[in-house]
Design a protein around this motif. Structure first.
Motif, PDB file in Angstrom:
ATOM      1  N   THR A  30       0.773  -1.254   0.042  1.00 54.15           N
ATOM      2  CA  THR A  30       0.089   0.000  -0.159  1.00 54.15           C
ATOM      3  C   THR A  30       1.062   1.114  -0.131  1.00 54.15           C
ATOM      4  O   THR A  30       0.579   2.170  -0.610  1.00 54.15           O
ATOM      5  CB  THR A  30      -0.808   0.035   1.109  1.00 54.15           C
ATOM      6  N   ILE A  31       1.927   1.292   0.880  1.00 56.08           N
ATOM      7  CA  ILE A  31       2.767   2.468   0.877  1.00 56.08           C
ATOM      8  C   ILE A  31       3.443   2.701  -0.507  1.00 56.08           C
ATOM      9  O   ILE A  31       3.692   3.749  -0.888  1.00 56.08           O
ATOM     10  CB  ILE A  31       4.039   2.114   2.074  1.00 56.08           C
ATOM     11  N   LEU A  32       4.045   1.413  -1.071  1.00 57.62           N
ATOM     12  CA  LEU A  32       4.433   1.576  -2.420  1.00 57.62           C
ATOM     13  C   LEU A  32       3.561   2.128  -3.401  1.00 57.62           C
ATOM     14  O   LEU A  32       4.028   2.844  -4.389  1.00 57.62           O
ATOM     15  CB  LEU A  32       5.065   0.198  -2.900  1.00 57.62           C
ATOM     16  N   TYR A  33       2.484   1.908  -3.611  1.00 60.50           N
ATOM     17  CA  TYR A  33       1.352   2.102  -4.477  1.00 60.50           C
ATOM     18  C   TYR A  33       1.139   3.808  -4.303  1.00 60.50           C
ATOM     19  O   TYR A  33       1.048   4.370  -5.233  1.00 60.50           O
ATOM     20  CB  TYR A  33       0.167   1.480  -4.231  1.00 60.50           C
ATOM     21  N   ARG A  34       1.179   4.232  -2.914  1.00 61.50           N
ATOM     22  CA  ARG A  34       0.865   5.652  -2.819  1.00 61.50           C
ATOM     23  C   ARG A  34       2.202   6.190  -3.227  1.00 61.50           C
ATOM     24  O   ARG A  34       2.005   7.636  -3.574  1.00 61.50           O
ATOM     25  CB  ARG A  34       0.477   5.842  -1.276  1.00 61.50           C
ATOM     26  N   LEU A  35       3.451   5.824  -3.230  1.00 65.14           N
ATOM     27  CA  LEU A  35       4.686   6.511  -3.382  1.00 65.14           C
ATOM     28  C   LEU A  35       4.714   7.134  -4.990  1.00 65.14           C
ATOM     29  O   LEU A  35       5.091   8.329  -4.993  1.00 65.14           O
ATOM     30  CB  LEU A  35       5.683   5.365  -3.442  1.00 65.14           C
ATOM     31  N   ARG A  36       4.093   6.422  -5.877  1.00 65.66           N
ATOM     32  CA  ARG A  36       4.218   6.798  -7.139  1.00 65.66           C
ATOM     33  C   ARG A  36       3.178   8.068  -7.319  1.00 65.66           C
ATOM     34  O   ARG A  36       3.818   9.135  -8.124  1.00 65.66           O
ATOM     35  CB  ARG A  36       3.956   5.884  -8.355  1.00 65.66           C
ATOM     36  N   LYS A  37       2.189   8.216  -6.651  1.00 63.86           N
ATOM     37  CA  LYS A  37       1.381   9.260  -6.812  1.00 63.86           C
ATOM     38  C   LYS A  37       1.899  10.531  -6.106  1.00 63.86           C
ATOM     39  O   LYS A  37       1.808  11.754  -6.706  1.00 63.86           O
ATOM     40  CB  LYS A  37      -0.104   8.802  -6.470  1.00 63.86           C
ATOM     41  N   GLU A  38       2.600  10.122  -5.056  1.00 64.43           N
ATOM     42  CA  GLU A  38       3.012  11.208  -4.175  1.00 64.43           C
ATOM     43  C   GLU A  38       4.231  11.956  -4.711  1.00 64.43           C
ATOM     44  O   GLU A  38       4.490  13.232  -4.713  1.00 64.43           O
ATOM     45  CB  GLU A  38       3.449  10.735  -2.889  1.00 64.43           C
ATOM     46  N   HIS A  39       4.885  11.327  -5.514  1.00 66.77           N
ATOM     47  CA  HIS A  39       6.291  11.806  -6.054  1.00 66.77           C
ATOM     48  C   HIS A  39       6.179  12.077  -7.656  1.00 66.77           C
ATOM     49  O   HIS A  39       7.266  12.197  -8.102  1.00 66.77           O
ATOM     50  CB  HIS A  39       7.379  11.121  -5.557  1.00 66.77           C
TER      51      HIS A  39
END
Length: 458
Positions: A30-39
């Motif tokens: 879940t953290i990895l999936y959010r990473l792409r959108k955040e950065h």
């Protein structure tokens, strides 16, 4: 090193640290999936970070064991010079990866001299020998195979085998545990339509998997649910925690395999549920790409807040410790030691309470449901037999009982608290003996007459 590469490494280390800060209900994926959108990462950058994070976590305890074998002076120098996860990231890349980030160590050349690197490699070899097979990562567990399930929506077993043989693969009539070539395969004797490949096979890169979607990579133990469910034609089945969708798709594929043309006249239908928006989006896309849209309805809802009177069956595979997954064993144990935020027993208690709540909802709040499977990828009794025992005692007034699931499978559930008969009805897998991840399945059933008990019971 270029600033862009340095930025990716910094993001990787930050992500590793976030993943290690365990919070109940938040997974590393879940953290990895959010990473792409955040950065705002492109797909290539994100995949590189994803791979580094997952691989570093997978081998973190092995790297820790390697560091423990170093002379104390060198070990202390490494700990004092680097952030913990940066050190493990670098050691993974240096010892097990592609050695792509060593240039960031220029200022620490004395610590990573050729002599010290040679010493690290010797310590790594010693650490590998000290690890029992069932505790080793997948790359050490040579008896864990790769499994490909035929997608009967778009292909057939005969067509897949023919395609494989035309592209250089060879079917073996009898499996050999050692010496299997990377282009060899055989048919599994328990799960129909399942092809077995050696661990070092490159089948995941084959066009049947990547482009035609005629073969789906899915662990054997995960296939047990659909293999044993045996849904009649016309049934509606709820997949309560469905992402990424493999079990939902397998239920339909298994139906087509069982019933042939009759399936299309009275198809089995699946309602695939997941409450997490990003996991739901991935599941929805996967189901579409594999051609299951006509048979699977996807819903982004919380199973505990949802019900349906039209379903006859439910498959429930709730969040669990994942202790049966070989590529997570190391990290799970490591995080318990590093964080010291909660003991394993406390964590298992939280998970077990959640699992019991989910199972009670499945058994109590769906009026016409008469078959429910409960499964986890956990090896712990607290998440398996104890959940089944406690919930079964709570719902017996509604007519539910355990039934024998996949009776041909030799490894059964554990006694205490279950009695001998109940334990024998449940299924377990052992990674060391069964060439697949650790898994547990129990099946509950009630007859039409017993379902009517619910109305008078209320």
């Amino acid at each position: 090193m270029s600033s862009s590469k340095q930025h990716l490494i910094d993001l990787t280390v930050d992500t590793l640290e976030r993943c290690s800060s365990f919070k109940h209900g938040t997974s590393c994926k879940t953290i990895l999936y959010r990473l792409r959108k955040e950065h705002g990462l492109n797909i290539r950058q994100w995949k590189r970070i994803y791979a580094l994070v997952m691989q570093t976590r997978k081998y973190a305890s092995l790297l820790q064991e390697t560091l423990n074998m170093l002379p104390e002076t060198l070990r202390n120098s490494l700990y004092s010079s680097f952030r913990r996860w940066f050190l493990w990231l670098f050691l993974y890349d240096l010892l097990l990866g592609k050695n792509e980030i060593q240039s960031v160590m220029n200022q620490k050349e004395v610590l990573f001299s050729p002599e010290n690197i040679a010493l690290l490699r010797r310590c790594l070899e010693s650490a590998q020998k000290r690890i029992p097979l069932t505790a080793q990562p997948c790359w050490q567990a040579e008896n864990i195979y790769v499994y490909g399930r035929v997608n009967y929506v778009s292909s057939s077993l005969e067509s897949v085998i023919s395609n494989l043989e035309q592209s250089g693969y060879r079917r073996k009539r009898a499996k050999r545990k050692r010496g299997m070539g990377s282009n060899e395969f055989w048919l599994d004797c328990v799960v129909s339509g399942l092809l077995v490949f050696p661990r070092h096979s490159k089948i995941a890169q084959h066009s049947l998997v990547r482009h035609q979607r005629a073969l789906v990579i899915q662990d054997k133990s995960s296939c047990f649910v659909a293999q044993g469910f045996d849904a009649p034609l016309g049934w509606t089945i709820v997949d309560a925690c469905a992402a990424p969708g493999n079990k939902s798709m397998h239920l339909i594929s298994r139906g087509i395999e069982q019933y042939g043309e009759s399936f299309y006249q009275h198809p089995i239908r699946v309602i695939a549920i997941d409450r997490d928006k990003e996991r739901f989006a991935l599941m929805h896309r996967t189901i579409h790409e594999h051609g299951y849209d006509a048979f699977i309805e996807t819903r982004n809802v919380d199973f505990l807040k949802w019900s349906c009177d039209d379903c006859q069956g439910i498959i429930l595979d709730p969040s669990c410790s994942g202790s049966g997954l070989l590529n997570r064993n190391w990290t799970d144990d490591l995080e318990e030691n590093l964080q010291e935020k909660e003991s394993q027993r406390t964590r298992l208690k939280h998970l077990s309470n959640f699992q019991k709540k989910m199972l009670r909802h499945a058994l109590c709040d769906f009026a016409n449901c008469c078959r429910v499977t409960y499964s986890t990828c956990s090896i712990y009794k607290e998440e398996n037999e104890m959940v089944v025992y406690e919930v079964l005692n709570q719902v017996q007034g509604l007519g539910w009982k355990l039934v024998d699931f996949l009776p041909q499978w030799p490894r059964r559930g554990w006694k205490d608290p279950l009695d001998s008969e109940q334990a024998a009805f449940c299924v377990r897998t052992d990674p060391k003996l069964d060439h697949t991840n650790g898994f547990f399945v129990a099946c509950f059933e009630r007859t039409l007459h017993e379902r009517n008990i619910r109305q008078s019971y209320e």
